[in-house]
Design a protein around this motif. Structure first.
Motif, short mmCIF file in Angstrom:
data_model
loop_
_atom_site.label_atom_id
_atom_site.label_comp_id
_atom_site.label_asym_id
_atom_site.label_seq_id
_atom_site.Cartn_x
_atom_site.Cartn_y
_atom_site.Cartn_z
N ARG A 255 -1.70 7.17 -3.94
CA ARG A 255 -3.08 6.85 -4.09
C ARG A 255 -3.63 7.57 -5.52
O ARG A 255 -4.31 6.96 -6.24
CB ARG A 255 -4.03 7.22 -2.97
CG ARG A 255 -5.47 7.38 -3.09
CD ARG A 255 -6.28 7.63 -1.97
NE ARG A 255 -6.48 6.53 -0.86
CZ ARG A 255 -7.04 5.34 -1.22
NH1 ARG A 255 -7.86 5.10 -2.63
NH2 ARG A 255 -7.17 4.45 -0.37
N ASP B 137 -1.07 9.11 0.81
CA ASP B 137 -1.75 8.10 1.43
C ASP B 137 -2.76 8.81 2.46
O ASP B 137 -2.35 9.52 3.02
CB ASP B 137 -0.80 7.50 2.07
CG ASP B 137 -1.34 6.10 2.90
OD1 ASP B 137 -1.73 5.13 2.27
OD2 ASP B 137 -1.66 6.28 4.00
N LYS C 175 0.77 -1.25 0.06
CA LYS C 175 0.09 0.02 -0.15
C LYS C 175 0.87 1.29 -0.09
O LYS C 175 0.43 2.25 -0.65
CB LYS C 175 -0.96 -0.01 1.31
CG LYS C 175 -2.05 1.34 1.20
CD LYS C 175 -2.98 1.07 2.57
CE LYS C 175 -4.34 1.79 2.12
NZ LYS C 175 -3.85 3.12 1.90
#
Ligand SMILES: NC(=O)C1=CN([C@@H]2O[C@H](COP(=O)(O)OP(=O)(O)OC[C@H]3O[C@@H](n4cnc5c(N)ncnc54)[C@H](O)[C@@H]3O)[C@@H](O)[C@H]2O)C=CC1
Ligand SMILES: O=C(O)CCC(=O)C(=O)O
Length: 421
Positions: A35, A62, A30
């Motif tokens: 993002r 993020d 992640k």
């Protein structure tokens, strides 16, 4: 940044931290990618009636720990990769300080020194028109960075409030005091680093009177010079984008700041008070106790790291030391207080500004300083202890400290979550 993909350099630090922890691979996956990064082309009317376009970005790297937070840079060399890297660092910086934020960053590829004030205002407003839909006090909150300042934040906050049809000061921090800015945001980046050095001085083996060299003489550099000089230390060298000045017995900080306020280089003070000209590239190797990079990324690299004489590097700039230089400096016994801790005073007082905007109740300067100092000392001490316990550099310890908090938050969202504010 000099590399083709600066984010790869930044991710080296994530991998290094992860190797000291038992972290789920999902967490690392992640954190390896932004993002969302939005690119736009801004068109503005120039004073001569022509139209000109500029590329601009906003990256929300993020948002696991809260709304994304990070400055907007106006620089001719900005790129999408640089913006993503800066936003990655913001993600870790906010986690280091335990602020309820994720990481973001923005930029316009422009040399603002070539624009008139009216053109600069039109460009700043155009940025907000383009990005208003992804900004917001609970979504993405910009602030100043290189070549942006409180005046620009004021225009941007005004534009956002006009677009949403209501006063919305908490959408941007680093605003003028008259528009809901916080006392103490102006020198917060330097002050946080200053408190950190004072708190760790005996652990770092620093003497009472330090000789300090500062690379970059803008917001971070000038305030650092003032704070260190007023604490009895000597600023022996400073530089800006045009050159450097040196004086072994201590530079005249007031004269240097006056030169910058008049739109001139630090070189304008050569000849005054024993100031000698120095090649900007030689600043890194100046004889001093503390070297403070406060300009751009990658300024201390494999080719000049070996010339460093300082025993401490305090990274007020973001990413001033490359991973190759890190390894060289570690072998030389130079301690580095890393950017995600050392310059986090800026975003911490931005957080105070956002809190004050939301509660519509404003704090005295003394309260800001007391709170900033407490957080810098608390997180600085915790990271110092991690470095000692694990036998790692302070940089790796800072990443370990932040990664634990990020991992807890990512896991707490649940395994099926792809949380997007
Ligand atoms: N302003 C803030 O609140 C924060 C800033 N930072 C970081 O601190 C660094 C400096 O930012 P600010 O002081 O806000 O910017 P600024 O725009 O106020 O000043 C930048 C300074 O760097 C100098 N500079 C540019 N290129 C240079 C070069 N090649 N050699 C020597 N000097 C050079 C400029 O002449 C100027 O004096 C950046 O890395 C920024 O991301 C980090 C945290 C917060
Ligand atoms: O004050 C802020 O919100 C962010 C400042 C910033 O961009 C940084 O710390 O690099």
């Amino acid at each position: 940044m000099s590399q083709d993909n600066p984010l790869e350099n930044a991710l080296v630090r994530l991998d290094e931290a992860a190797s000291h922890l038992d972290i789920d691979a999902d967490v690392i996956e992640k954190l390896k990618f932004a993002r969302e990064t939005t690119k736009v082309r801004l068109m503005i009317r120039m004073d001569d009636g022509s139209r000109k376009s500029f590329i601009a970005w906003r990256c929300r790297y993020d948002d696991t720990r809260g709304p994304t937070k990070g400055g907007i840079r106006f620089h001719p060399d900005s790129t999408a990769e640089e913006v993503e890297t800066l936003a990655f660092w913001m993600t870790f910086k906010c986690a280091v300080m335990n602020l309820p934020y994720g990481g973001g960053k923005g930029a316009i590829q422009v040399d603002p020194r070539k624009l008139s004030k009216a053109e600069l205002e039109r460009l700043s407003r155009a940025y907000i028109q383009a990005f208003a839909r992804i900004l917001g006090p609970d979504r993405d909150i910009p602030a100043p960075d290189v070549y942006t300042n409180s005046m620009i934040m004021g225009w941007m906050a005004d534009e956002y409030s006009q677009i949403v049809g209501q006063s919305s000061p908490a959408v941007i921090t680093g605003k003028p005091i008259a528009l809901g800015g916080s006392l103490g945001r102006d020198d917060a980046t330097a002050r946080g680093g200053f408190y950190l050095v004072r708190h760790l001085a005996s652990d770092l083996g620093l003497s009472e009177e330090l000789h300090v060299a500062i690379q970059g003489f803008g917001n971070a550099g000038q305030h650092m010079a003032k704070l260190m000089a007023s604490d009895g230390h000597k600023i022996v060298a400073v530089s800006d984008s045009e050159g450097a000045v040196y004086c072994a017995s201590g530079l005249d900080i007031a004269a240097l700041i006056t030169a910058k306020q008049n739109g001139r280089s630090v070189l304008a003070t050569v000849g005054h008070g024993g100031h000698e000209a120095l090649a900007a590239a030689d600043l890194v190797g100046v004889q001093c106790d503390v070297l403070v990079p406060a300009a751009m990324e990658d300024m201390i690299h494999a080719r000049n790291a070996g010339t460093v004489k300082a025993k401490l590097i305090l990274e007020l700039a973001n990413g001033p030391v490359t991973p190759e230089a890190d390894a060289i400096l570690q072998k030389m016994g130079v301690t580095i207080l890393p950017d995600i801790l050392a310059n986090a005073g800026g975003v911490t007082v931005s957080y105070f500004e956002w809190v004050q905007n939301r509660q519509c109740f404003y704090w005295e300067l003394e309260e800001i300083h007391t709170r900033l100092r407490a957080i810098m000392e608390r997180e600085g001490r915790a990271i110092w202890n991690v470095a000692k316990e694990k036998g790692v550099t302070v940089r790796t310890a800072a990443y370990v400290h932040a990664l634990l908090r990020l991992a807890q938050a990512i896991e707490a969202h649940g395994t099926q979550s792809d949380f997007v504010a």
